[in-house]
Structures are given as C-alpha cells and as structure tokens.
Design an enzyme around this catalytic site. Sequence first.
Site, PDB file in Angstrom:
ATOM      1  N   CYS A  10       0.806  -1.228   0.000  1.00  0.00           N
ATOM      2  CA  CYS A  10       0.000   0.000   0.000  1.00  0.00           C
ATOM      3  C   CYS A  10       0.839   1.278   0.000  1.00  0.00           C
ATOM      4  O   CYS A  10       0.310   2.360  -0.224  1.00  0.00           O
ATOM      5  CB  CYS A  10      -0.946  -0.008   1.191  1.00  0.00           C
ATOM      6  SG  CYS A  10      -2.025  -1.456   1.243  1.00  0.00           S
TER       7      CYS A  10
ATOM      8  N   HIS B   9      -2.910   6.844   2.544  1.00  0.00           N
ATOM      9  CA  HIS B   9      -3.429   5.612   1.955  1.00  0.00           C
ATOM     10  C   HIS B   9      -4.810   5.337   2.535  1.00  0.00           C
ATOM     11  O   HIS B   9      -5.030   5.453   3.746  1.00  0.00           O
ATOM     12  CB  HIS B   9      -2.476   4.460   2.254  1.00  0.00           C
ATOM     13  CG  HIS B   9      -3.091   3.114   2.096  1.00  0.00           C
ATOM     14  ND1 HIS B   9      -3.728   2.734   0.931  1.00  0.00           N
ATOM     15  CD2 HIS B   9      -3.195   2.065   2.948  1.00  0.00           C
ATOM     16  CE1 HIS B   9      -4.193   1.501   1.086  1.00  0.00           C
ATOM     17  NE2 HIS B   9      -3.886   1.080   2.293  1.00  0.00           N
TER      18      HIS B   9
ATOM     19  N   ASN C 144     -10.387  -0.067  -0.027  1.00  0.00           N
ATOM     20  CA  ASN C 144      -8.930  -0.061   0.053  1.00  0.00           C
ATOM     21  C   ASN C 144      -8.368  -0.711  -1.214  1.00  0.00           C
ATOM     22  O   ASN C 144      -8.520  -1.908  -1.419  1.00  0.00           O
ATOM     23  CB  ASN C 144      -8.484  -0.835   1.299  1.00  0.00           C
ATOM     24  CG  ASN C 144      -6.980  -0.902   1.475  1.00  0.00           C
ATOM     25  OD1 ASN C 144      -6.213  -0.730   0.529  1.00  0.00           O
ATOM     26  ND2 ASN C 144      -6.547  -1.177   2.687  1.00  0.00           N
TER      27      ASN C 144
END
Length: 328
Positions: free
Chosen positions: A126, A250, A284
Amino acid sequence: MTGRPPALSLTHGAPATRVLGLGSTQPDRVVTNHDLAARMDTDDQWIRDRVGIVERRFADEDEQVVDMAVTAGAKALADAGVAPADVDTVIVPNCTMPAPIPNAAAQVADRIGVRAAGAFDLNAACAGFCYGLGIASDLIRSGSAGQVLVIGAEKLTDVVDPDDRSTAIIFADGAGAALVGPATDAGVGPVAWGSAGDLVDMIYMRENRYIFQEGQSVFRWATTQVAPVAMRAAELAGVELSDVDVLIPHQANLRIVEAIAKRLRAKGAREDMVVADDIRYSGNTSSASIPLALDHMRAAGTVDSGDVVLAVGFGAGLSYAAQILICP
C-alpha cells in the site's frame, strides 16, 4: 588490468520534477455493504462504523491488473497532453499480479504505445505509489529518465477470501496513475520512507493465497507511526504543515485516515486542510488508493491545480513512504 580505471561520466537531469497529469479507472461493478451482508455475518452500519466504507468496486473475472493499469496510464498521458513516444519509463507498483513473471509494466508500456521503455513493477504494497513516485522523480533528476509514468494498479479481489469478514469488506480493485516529468521548480518533494520488517506478521499472504491482517495491531501502528512520516516528508520538502492544502493518506480505513489528520492538525496543519476520504466509495485499493483519491478529488473540485498535497502510504512489509507534491 593495468593503470587506473577510467573516470566514468555522470549525467545530470532536470533540476526538479513535477506531476504533469493524472488518470484513474475502476471496475463498473459496484458492491455495497448490503451485498456483502447477504453473504456473511455483517451489516451496513457495522462496516461503516469500523472502516467507513459504503461501497467498493470489484473487477470481473476477465478484467486484470494490466487492463486497469493501461486505462489509467493512458488517461494520465491524455491529461498531461503528452504522447506515448515521449515517455521512456513505466513503473507499476502493485502486489496482486497473478504471477511474478512477466511483470505488468512491460505489458502496460507496450499496450499504451510506450516503445522500448524501461519498465518494472514495484512491490511495497500500500506504500507502493509513494515509493514509485519517489523513484520516478529521482530517475529524472539524475538524468536516467526523461518522463516516467507511475501506475498503481491492483486486483485485490483475486487475493481476498470472499468469506473472510475481516478483509472482504475492505479491499477492492482499481488503478491510478501519474505522469512525472522535468520541471524548473520543484513539484515533487523528497520521499521520506522506511520499513518495519520486524512487524511483517501483521499483514501477509495466508497459505500463499489470501491476505491476512491483524486488524487491531495494524490500526494501533498506523495511528501512531504514520503521522511522523508525513511530518518528515514536509520537513524534507521545506514545507510547513500549515502550508499543506490537501492530505491524502493511503485509504486503508477511514478511522486511520481521520486519526492521522488529527495528529497532523495538532502539530500545525490547518483545520481547513482537505482530507481524502475516497475509501467511502472505493474501498482499500492498496497501491492504487492515493492516485485514485487525488484524481477523484480533482474531478470533484475539492482539490485544485497548484494545491500543496501531502501523500503518505503505508502497508504490508511493513513499508511506508510520504512526499509533498503539487497537484497538476
């Protein structure tokens, strides 16, 4: 060998770099919390309360990482008004290619029309987009590259157990891209990065097939350790936190995003600093989440050209990275 070795010539590139264009794509299929509740023991309010997600996008069986990366990358070139022939390097941060060989980047470059490109994938999970952006900037400033296309692309639904409530409600698919090029004035700051390999067991591939994460441990680590990385990036760029117009962490969990913003405001960031919450409708998307969020915010008018953006990525590894950039 006799005598001294010859002195090597070192090239010198641009004095600075800038993001020239952005692009993104998501699958058409929208999956709501109610859709997931039909399969597992969960409900809409439970998901919203814990991770802040309302819906996410899932790719179809035949829609792959490379396909999404091509679409996002081509949009970034069009946004910048740059022809594929003028790009010489393609970097594709990702952690969900179905096999390590061949990489995504060479295929993406060819399909976009970037011929004979330097092309490589980068796996920092990520944190991948921030790693890629930092490398792209340094390649250009060193003279090793002219214009670099960085594309975070993920198909996380390939590596998520659809019956695991702890991960299936969070992860999704998509791609986001940025074209980085030379500039006279800095538009991409130095990268502040690092890792915590001793914490590798917090996020890993269970049975080499499905993502596992220790949710509470990741939450505690992210809410205490990520904000200092963001502050370091601002310091390296010579920017005060009060100069930051937009914060894009993120998009891991809305509660983590809000906690990072709160800590930065306590250290001097403005109350009116815009904070990305793209996770609400995108989920996500790992290395794609930061460029996806930035492109969506620009399209929505919540971010303007010239805004000072602080991006910070963090994830499996544990790897983390942050930098200041100017929105194109």
